[in-house]
Design an enzyme around this catalytic site. Structure first.
Site, PDB file in Angstrom:
ATOM      1  N   LEU A  69       0.908  -1.485   0.323  1.00 52.82           N
ATOM      2  CA  LEU A  69      -0.294  -0.091  -0.226  1.00 52.82           C
ATOM      3  C   LEU A  69       0.583   1.009   0.012  1.00 52.82           C
ATOM      4  CD1 LEU A  69      -3.063  -0.624   1.984  1.00 52.82           C
ATOM      5  CD2 LEU A  69      -2.871  -0.319  -0.110  1.00 52.82           C
ATOM      6  N   GLY A 100       6.698  -1.202 -11.653  1.00 56.41           N
ATOM      7  CA  GLY A 100       7.892  -1.195 -13.012  1.00 56.41           C
ATOM      8  C   GLY A 100       8.829  -3.390 -13.057  1.00 56.41           C
ATOM      9  N   CYS A 110       8.139  -8.097 -13.901  1.00 56.63           N
ATOM     10  CA  CYS A 110       7.415  -9.385 -13.374  1.00 56.63           C
ATOM     11  C   CYS A 110       5.954  -8.312 -13.971  1.00 56.63           C
ATOM     12  CB  CYS A 110       7.214  -9.155 -12.351  1.00 56.63           C
ATOM     13  SG  CYS A 110       8.756 -10.312 -12.107  1.00 56.63           S
ATOM     14  N   LYS A 141       4.723  -7.013 -17.324  1.00 52.34           N
ATOM     15  CA  LYS A 141       4.448  -7.986 -18.597  1.00 52.34           C
ATOM     16  C   LYS A 141       3.786  -9.688 -18.170  1.00 52.34           C
ATOM     17  CE  LYS A 141       7.459 -11.363 -17.928  1.00 52.34           C
ATOM     18  NZ  LYS A 141       7.212 -12.302 -16.918  1.00 52.34           N
ATOM     19  N   ALA A 163       2.521   4.282  -2.095  1.00 55.27           N
ATOM     20  CA  ALA A 163       2.188   4.924  -3.055  1.00 55.27           C
ATOM     21  C   ALA A 163       3.363   5.306  -3.516  1.00 55.27           C
ATOM     22  CB  ALA A 163       1.110   5.889  -3.224  1.00 55.27           C
TER      23      ALA A 163
HETATM   24  C1  UGA Z   1       7.359  -9.485  -8.547  1.00 53.79           C
HETATM   25  C2  UGA Z   1       6.040  -9.872  -7.207  1.00 53.79           C
HETATM   26  O1  UGA Z   1       6.267  -9.489  -5.998  1.00 53.79           O
HETATM   27  C3  UGA Z   1       6.804 -11.486  -5.882  1.00 53.79           C
HETATM   28  O2  UGA Z   1       5.856 -12.316  -5.776  1.00 53.79           O
HETATM   29  C4  UGA Z   1       6.626 -12.132  -7.819  1.00 53.79           C
HETATM   30  O3  UGA Z   1       7.768 -13.170  -7.821  1.00 53.79           O
HETATM   31  C5  UGA Z   1       7.874 -11.834  -8.854  1.00 53.79           C
HETATM   32  O4  UGA Z   1       6.957 -10.001  -9.083  1.00 53.79           O
HETATM   33  C6  UGA Z   1       8.187 -11.896 -10.112  1.00 53.79           C
HETATM   34  O5  UGA Z   1       6.950 -12.336 -10.630  1.00 53.79           O
HETATM   35  O6  UGA Z   1       8.796 -12.873 -10.255  1.00 53.79           O
HETATM   36  P1  UGA Z   1       9.068  -7.717  -7.980  1.00 53.79           P
HETATM   37  O7  UGA Z   1       9.213  -7.431  -9.687  1.00 53.79           O
HETATM   38  O8  UGA Z   1      10.749  -8.404  -7.890  1.00 53.79           O
HETATM   39  O9  UGA Z   1       8.456  -9.233  -7.566  1.00 53.79           O
HETATM   40  O10 UGA Z   1       8.894  -6.835  -6.968  1.00 53.79           O
HETATM   41  P2  UGA Z   1       8.072  -6.163  -6.382  1.00 53.79           P
HETATM   42  O11 UGA Z   1       8.482  -5.853  -4.676  1.00 53.79           O
HETATM   43  O12 UGA Z   1       6.871  -6.707  -6.190  1.00 53.79           O
HETATM   44  O13 UGA Z   1       7.483  -4.745  -7.230  1.00 53.79           O
HETATM   45  C7  UGA Z   1       7.377  -4.075  -7.988  1.00 53.79           C
HETATM   46  C8  UGA Z   1       6.950  -2.931  -8.294  1.00 53.79           C
HETATM   47  O14 UGA Z   1       6.111  -2.162  -7.436  1.00 53.79           O
HETATM   48  C9  UGA Z   1       8.315  -2.073  -8.286  1.00 53.79           C
HETATM   49  O15 UGA Z   1       8.311  -1.517  -8.906  1.00 53.79           O
HETATM   50  C10 UGA Z   1       8.293  -1.542  -6.589  1.00 53.79           C
HETATM   51  O16 UGA Z   1       8.253  -0.389  -5.985  1.00 53.79           O
HETATM   52  C11 UGA Z   1       5.839  -1.754  -6.431  1.00 53.79           C
HETATM   53  N1  UGA Z   1       5.542  -1.337  -5.796  1.00 53.79           N
HETATM   54  C12 UGA Z   1       5.839  -2.452  -4.572  1.00 53.79           C
HETATM   55  C13 UGA Z   1       5.124   0.171  -4.919  1.00 53.79           C
HETATM   56  O17 UGA Z   1       4.754   1.087  -5.860  1.00 53.79           O
HETATM   57  N2  UGA Z   1       4.208  -0.681  -3.745  1.00 53.79           N
HETATM   58  C14 UGA Z   1       4.230  -0.447  -3.138  1.00 53.79           C
HETATM   59  O18 UGA Z   1       3.855  -0.857  -2.113  1.00 53.79           O
HETATM   60  C15 UGA Z   1       4.767  -2.408  -3.446  1.00 53.79           C
END
Ligand code: UGA
Length: 433
Positions: free
Chosen positions: A250, A257, A260, A263, A252
């Site tokens: 949660l 990006g 994962c 796409k 913001a």
């Molecule tokens: C994500 C999933 O969290 C993993 O469980 C999954 O295995 C992985 O994709 C995958 O499919 O391989 P990841 O892409 O490494 O992992 O990154 P996240 O930590 O999920 O963050 C993704 C994006 O969301 C980032 O740009 C991050 O800054 C953003 N984000 C995340 C937010 O803007 N707010 C949040 O509260 C959380």
């Protein structure tokens, strides 16, 4: 167990290191000779928190690297962890690496009766396991094909490997499920979910789509806060305390990006279209997130509107903290857009400068620290949530910047510290007159 992992990227490599640390014999295979040579010499080509030390501890002991598929002949489990990027001409995942690897496995099989499990860790559309099984069974009917979706987050890959929320094993074979469950004997039983292969394939896409949606939702609520006078930190806390909603994801920010969510949400949409299903929530998430960076750029323009030829300092280029990965990074999208409007842009990232250089080339000034980046800037913009930025030393920053303004798109700056040194911090999801 003898494990062969095909693909040594952000998924295959941490998984290989993790399984080796648990005592299994692991061979990581990749077609990229340079990568394999570098890994053999103990050099990682990616940055991932805590990975290097663990990698060096097992390297050449029970973790080896090779470009040869021949090791599959001694394997108990072969894990496919190759990339499934977005296709050039559609929303769908491009499965060329998956099928190339499958064909290589078929070609290299010596004993046509050998048993092993081919576990698909790569994120693949529902039904891909069936297609792979068909190909494999043409040469060996004994091999079990399972889905073993990965939920590792970049930057926390090893942490998630040892302590996942759950492990999903998608298999239509009792024997394979039992062996794969044994592979995860370090994980509590109640965290291991055994499903059909298709359900496991969908669990991965549905999880990523839901998380992306959650981020997009909180970003929309942040916009609401900016107009209405509410504060996103309080609102996120207040809704997150409801255990049905949960406090994670949660935050913001400038949009999601990485390699994962963008796409996988698109692929989810592509799959839904194929099945003739309307998944408008995912579609709205994709569209909203695609526009998110423009909103941030417009805010920057608005903040700078009265300054002639302003100089901007960008803190953070990776798509999130803990990684050097710049793929689909909102920070990169924002910088690319800024370049078309401003001449003088400094950038700094603790780990991602090299990757960023290959995208941004000479269009910005690369710097080696927060303080060098901030020099004579009219505005500092925080785009990645690195701990280093949370701990900015304002006494050091004070003499460097021209105008003491920070646009913090991750809401991580210590506002009390900033205030002590007269810095004006503009947050996401906070009303400004
Ligand atoms: C994500 C999933 O969290 C993993 O469980 C999954 O295995 C992985 O994709 C995958 O499919 O391989 P990841 O892409 O490494 O992992 O990154 P996240 O930590 O999920 O963050 C993704 C994006 O969301 C980032 O740009 C991050 O800054 C953003 N984000 C995340 C937010 O803007 N707010 C949040 O509260 C959380």
């Amino acid at each position: 167990m003898n494990i062969v992992i095909i693909g040594t990227g952000y998924v295959g490599l941490p998984s290989g290191v993790g399984f080796a640390k648990l005592g299994h014999n692991v061979v990581c295979v990749d077609i990229d000779e340079n990568k394999i040579n570098s890994l053999k010499e103990g050099k990682l080509l990616i940055y991932e928190n805590n990975l290097e030390q663990a990698f060096l501890e097992v390297l050449n002991k029970n973790l080896i690297f090779s470009t040869s598929y021949s090791f599959i002949n001694e394997a108990d489990i072969v894990i496919l962890a190759v990339g499934t990027p977005q296709s050039n001409d559609s929303e769908k995942a491009d499965l060329k690496y998956i099928f190339t690897a499958t064909n290589e496995i078929c070609k290299n099989l010596k004993d046509k009766n050998k048993y092993f499990i081919l576990a698909i860790k790569s994120t693949v559309p529902v039904g891909t396991g069936d297609k792979i099984e068909q190909i494999i069974h043409e040469v060996n009917f004994n091999i079990d094909v399972a889905s073993l979706p990965e939920f590792l987050r970049e930057g926390y890959a090893l942490e998630d490997f040892y302590n996942p929320d759950r492990v999903v094993i998608g298999s239509n074979s009792y024997k394979a499920s039992k062996i794969l469950k044994k592979l995860y004997s370090h994980i509590d039983n109640d965290k291991i979910l055994i499903t059909s292969r298709k359900s496991a394939e969908l669990i991965k896409y549905a999880s990523n789509s839901f998380l992306a949606m959650k981020i997009h939702f909180i970003n929309e609520i942040a916009d609401f806060c900016e107009k209405s006078g509410a504060n996103i930190s309080d609102v996120a806390l207040g809704i997150g305390l409801d255990s049905r909603i949960g406090s994670k994801f949660l935050n913001a920010g400038p949009g999601y990006g990485g390699s994962c969510f963008p796409k996988d949400t698109l692929a989810m949409l592509g799959m839904a279209k194929e099945f003739g299903i309307d998944i408008s929530l995912v579609e709205a998430t994709i569209n909203g997130n695609n526009d998110r960076f423009k909103k941030i750029v417009n805010n920057i323009k608005d903040i700078l509107k009265d300054i002639n030829a302003p100089k901007i300092g960008i803190l953070g280029l990776a798509f999130k903290n803990g990684t050097d990965d710049c793929r689909q990074s909102p920070a990169i999208k924002i910088v690319k857009e800024l370049i078309t409007n401003y001449q003088n842009i400094n950038v700094y990232d603790p780990k991602a400068i090299n990757n960023a250089k290959s995208i941004l080339n000479e269009s910005v000034n690369y710097t080696n620290s927060i303080y060098e980046c901030a020099k004579e800037c009219d505005l500092l913009v925080v785009l990645t949530e690195w701990d280093e930025f949370k701990d900015i030393d304002f006494s050091k920053l004070k003499g460097r910047v021209k105008v003491k303004k920070i646009y913090d798109t991750r809401n991580i700056i210590d506002l009390n510290e900033a205030k002590k040194y007269d810095f004006d911090v503009i947050n996401i999801g906070v009303y400004r007159k």
